[in-house]
Each structure stands twice: as structure tokens, then as C-alpha cells.
Design an enzyme around this catalytic site. Structure first.
Site, PDB file in Angstrom:
ATOM      1  N   SER A   1       0.823  -1.200   0.000  1.00 14.15           N
ATOM      2  CA  SER A   1       0.000   0.000   0.000  1.00 14.15           C
ATOM      3  C   SER A   1       0.865   1.260   0.000  1.00 14.15           C
ATOM      4  O   SER A   1       1.974   1.254   0.554  1.00 14.15           O
ATOM      5  CB  SER A   1      -0.890  -0.012   1.250  1.00 14.15           C
ATOM      6  OG  SER A   1      -1.959   0.887   1.118  1.00 14.15           O
ATOM      7  N   PRO A   2       0.399   2.347  -0.605  1.00 13.85           N
ATOM      8  CA  PRO A   2       1.159   3.599  -0.529  1.00 13.85           C
ATOM      9  C   PRO A   2       1.259   4.077   0.912  1.00 13.85           C
ATOM     10  O   PRO A   2       0.258   4.140   1.622  1.00 13.85           O
ATOM     11  CB  PRO A   2       0.349   4.566  -1.398  1.00 13.85           C
ATOM     12  CG  PRO A   2      -0.996   3.961  -1.539  1.00 13.85           C
ATOM     13  CD  PRO A   2      -0.830   2.489  -1.407  1.00 13.85           C
TER      14      PRO A   2
ATOM     15  N   GLN B   1       0.441   6.855  -6.446  1.00 15.02           N
ATOM     16  CA  GLN B   1      -0.839   7.416  -6.033  1.00 15.02           C
ATOM     17  C   GLN B   1      -0.735   8.933  -6.070  1.00 15.02           C
ATOM     18  O   GLN B   1       0.064   9.524  -5.337  1.00 15.02           O
ATOM     19  CB  GLN B   1      -1.192   6.944  -4.620  1.00 15.02           C
ATOM     20  CG  GLN B   1      -2.570   7.368  -4.144  1.00 15.02           C
ATOM     21  CD  GLN B   1      -2.797   7.000  -2.690  1.00 15.02           C
ATOM     22  OE1 GLN B   1      -2.208   7.595  -1.797  1.00 15.02           O
ATOM     23  NE2 GLN B   1      -3.651   6.013  -2.455  1.00 15.02           N
TER      24      GLN B   1
ATOM     25  N   TYR C   1      -8.663  13.779   1.927  1.00  8.93           N
ATOM     26  CA  TYR C   1      -7.872  14.698   1.125  1.00  8.93           C
ATOM     27  C   TYR C   1      -8.765  15.359   0.058  1.00  8.93           C
ATOM     28  O   TYR C   1      -9.968  15.137   0.026  1.00  8.93           O
ATOM     29  CB  TYR C   1      -6.647  13.990   0.570  1.00  8.93           C
ATOM     30  CG  TYR C   1      -5.735  13.507   1.694  1.00  8.93           C
ATOM     31  CD1 TYR C   1      -5.298  14.394   2.682  1.00  8.93           C
ATOM     32  CD2 TYR C   1      -5.356  12.175   1.813  1.00  8.93           C
ATOM     33  CE1 TYR C   1      -4.498  13.969   3.737  1.00  8.93           C
ATOM     34  CE2 TYR C   1      -4.556  11.737   2.856  1.00  8.93           C
ATOM     35  CZ  TYR C   1      -4.141  12.644   3.821  1.00  8.93           C
ATOM     36  OH  TYR C   1      -3.359  12.216   4.869  1.00  8.93           O
TER      37      TYR C   1
END
Length: 370
Positions: A22-23, A102, A187
Site C-alpha cells: 500500500s502507498p 498514487q 484529502y
């Protein structure tokens, strides 16, 4: 063969297994530029044997960073620095490992300290790292004590779209196999999508179609520039965990819209658009959201959140709850997680040739004969 290690094809891209790194934000860049820390971080993850290694959330403009240490892809210098790191990671990667990035924008959650500095908003009187003016759909602070962001006007939205397009062009030049839009975790694109943070009454917020409009406009532009052999995807929000916020029906509708544009997958996360939401953290707490999106849309779906053990990850794939599983902190704790998963599930792991002497050391010792 465990289903966790089954191959997967998304569009024209082949992945050797269903495991995704995962980022994970590292908060260690200098003016958006990757450095020695990112070099060691991504090189060790590259040799893990994961099917896909995602680079951390990467800002499309300087004020889109969360902190001064966040990675960016908004300048020639940042592109060159990330290219050097990516080339090194590819050179040591396991056979077939793919790399993705990402792309995101912090919006009103930007101009903040790194987590180990408290994570709160920057203040010019308490930090040598100066704060900046954040952007958002509405002039509503993230939380008490945070600065009021600037509500984007039409010209600001146009500039933002072009920033995403420019960053995506740079990602294509760098040869990333996967380009992912960050539409979650509170975000900027999530801020536009959620009625908890978007108070606009114009075409960018009057209803859910308006609130989704920015993400879909960017998605359409990215689809137009991504060449064959690249996968576009998005991390989306399954629920805001708060009354009046986004829910699973909104996630399904967004996934369908992205699928119609030509996006190959969605990664289903949740929460963090407002403080105080009651998020039920625990093993696999978001897997049910991914399952529902997968069941109702048919799009390739990635599960993330609270996935730690090989048997748990394998069960998610075997039961059809998701097509991929993404792990974050387990990889920080054990960059060799894939090796352990393979040995645990009875699959022959990949070892880089210099490390083959370590094969089998993770297995429990055999019991002596009676």
C-alpha cells in the site's frame, strides 16, 4: 497454490500475485524530491515479491502536500529524483513486480507537521517550516485550531485539474505501470465528494453528482493521456463513518462512473474526512466495503485496512471479497512479509539469489521423532 498467489490481469497489465504494498507516506522528501530514504524504502519493498508496489501519496502541486516532507511530482527536479529511485527499485525487484504511484492533494489537511512532530497545523511562531494557504471546496477548516482554507473558484479548479494532468504525464514518462487517484482519507478529492466538507451550492457541490464532478473530470483527462499498457485506478471512500456523509451507495456509484471512463480498479478505504468519526478499527474492518463494491459493480477491487496475516489475506481472495489485498504497516514491520506468506501457505517463495541461503529459516523447526 494459494489464491493469494494467483496471477491477475487488469487491462493489459499482468500481476504475478494479488499482494499489494500500500502507498505509505514517509514524510522524508525535500521540496517534493525523493532522496536516500526513499531509495532504501522502495528497494527493499521491490525485492519483497509483492505483485504491485505503490509509491506513497504524491502531491500534484507544492501546496497539495500534507507536510513539507511529502513526496511531489510537480517539477522537473522531483521527476528526476523519483526516476532515480524507481530505476534502482526496478533493478532489484522480484520477477513480474509492477510499480504504481498514487497522485493526490491534501486540500485543507495540508500545511501540517509530520506525525512524529504531532501532526497538527504548522504555525510560523513554532516551526522553522512555514505554513502555506491550503485549498478546499469550501472555506471550512478541517478541525478546531486549523486554518480556514481557500475555497477554490473556477479558475482554481481549472489549475488544479491541469496539475493532476501534468503529474500524470510525468508518471507516464517515468514508466509507472499503475496510476492511482487518491479520492479518500479526507484529502482534496474526498473533500469535494463528501457533503461533510463540501458546502458549495454551485455545479461542484449542489448534489452528489456535482460533488463527484471534479474527480471524474480529472479521471477523464487521465484516461485520455495514459497509453496502452498502463492501468488507471482510484482509492475511493466506502463510508465516512459519520451521519450525513458518504456511504456505500456513493462508493458503488463512483466506482461505476470510473469504470465507464476506463479505470481498471478501485481500492476501497474509508473515513478521515472529519475528526471524531467512530471508525471501527480492527482486523479487515474495511473488507466488507470492498466486497460490496465488487459484488455490485464487477470492477477489479482491492481491499485494504487491518489486513496483517497471510491466512487472512488468502481468505479474502478465496472468498471473493476482493481481487487484491493491500498491506501497509505489516510491510514496515516486515519487508519480507511475502516470503513469510508463501512459506505459511505452502507456496515456493521468490528469494533474490544472494538471499537464497535464508530459504526455510522462517519455518518452525521440525519436531524430533518420538
Amino acid at each position: 497454490m494459494s489464491p493469494l498467489f494467483d496471477a491477475l490481469r487488469i487491462g493489459d497489465v499482468h500481476f504475478p500475485n494479488r499482494i499489494v504494498v500500500s502507498p505509505m507516506c514517509q514524510y522524508s522528501a525535500i521540496d517534493g524530491m525523493a532522496n536516500t530514504w526513499h531509495l532504501q524504502h522502495l528497494m527493499q519493498l521491490a525485492m519483497s515479491g509483492a505483485g504491485l508496489v505503490m509509491v506513497e501519496a504524491t502531491a500534484v502541486e507544492a501546496r497539495g502536500r500534507i507536510t513539507h516532507g511529502c513526496l511531489g511530482l510537480y517539477s522537473d527536479e522531483a521527476e528526476a529524483a523519483l526516476g532515480r529511485v524507481l530505476d534502482a527499485a526496478r533493478a532489484v525487484s522480484a520477477p513480474g513486480t509492477r510499480f504504481g504511484i498514487q497522485l493526490g492533494h491534501a486540500g485543507r489537511k495540508g500545511s501540517a507537521h509530520a506525525p512524529w512532530e504531532g501532526g497538527g497545523p504548522l504555525r510560523p511562531t513554532t516551526s522553522q517550516a512555514l505554513p502555506w494557504q491550503c485549498a478546499a471546496p469550501s472555506a471550512v477548516p478541517f478541525a478546531e485550531g486549523w486554518d480556514t482554507p481557500q475555497a477554490l473558484d473556477e479558475a482554481g479548479i481549472d489549475r488544479l485539474v491541469e496539475a493532476y494532468v501534468d503529474a500524470a504525464r510525468r508518471a507516464v514518462r517515468l514508466g509507472f505501470d499503475v496510476i492511482e487517484l487518491h479520492c479518500a482519507h479526507g484529502y482534496l478529492l474526498h473533500q469535494f465528494q463528501s457533503p461533510l466538507s463540501n458546502r458549495r451550492s454551485d455545479a461542484w457541490g449542489a448534489d452528489q453528482a456535482g460533488r463527484d464532478r471534479l474527480a471524474l473530470r480529472i479521471a477523464q483527462r487521465l484516461r485520455g493521456l495514459a497509453p496502452a499498457g498502463r492501468v488507471l485506478g482510484a482509492r475511493i471512500t466506502g463510508t465516512d463513518w459519520d451521519a450525513g456523509g458518504l456511504g456505500i451507495d456513493d462508493a458503488v456509484r463512483l466506482a461505476q462512473s470510473l469504470q465507464a471512463i476506463g479505470f481498471g480498479y478501485v481500492c476501497v478505504s474509508s473515513g478521515f474526512v472529519v475528526p471524531g468519526a467512530r471508525i471501527p478499527f480492527g482486523p479487515g474492518f474495511q473488507v466488507g466495503l470492498a466486497h460490496e463494491v465488487r459484488k455490485r459493480t464487477g470492477i477489479v477491487t482491492r481491499a485494504v485496512g487491518g489486513i496483517a496475516e497471510p491466512a487472512q489475506a488468502a481468505a479474502i481472495i478465496a472468498q471473493g471479497q476482493a481481487d487484491q489485498v493491500a498491506l501497509a504497516r505489516p510491510f514496515l514491520a516486515d519487508p519480507r512479509w511475502v516470503w513469510r506468506a508463501a512459506e505459511t501457505l505452502g507456496v515456493e517463495p521468490f528469494y533474490p539469489p544472494p538471499y537464497r541461503r535464508a530459504a526455510g529459516l522462517r519455518k518452525p523447526p521440525a519436531m524430533p521423532a518420538a
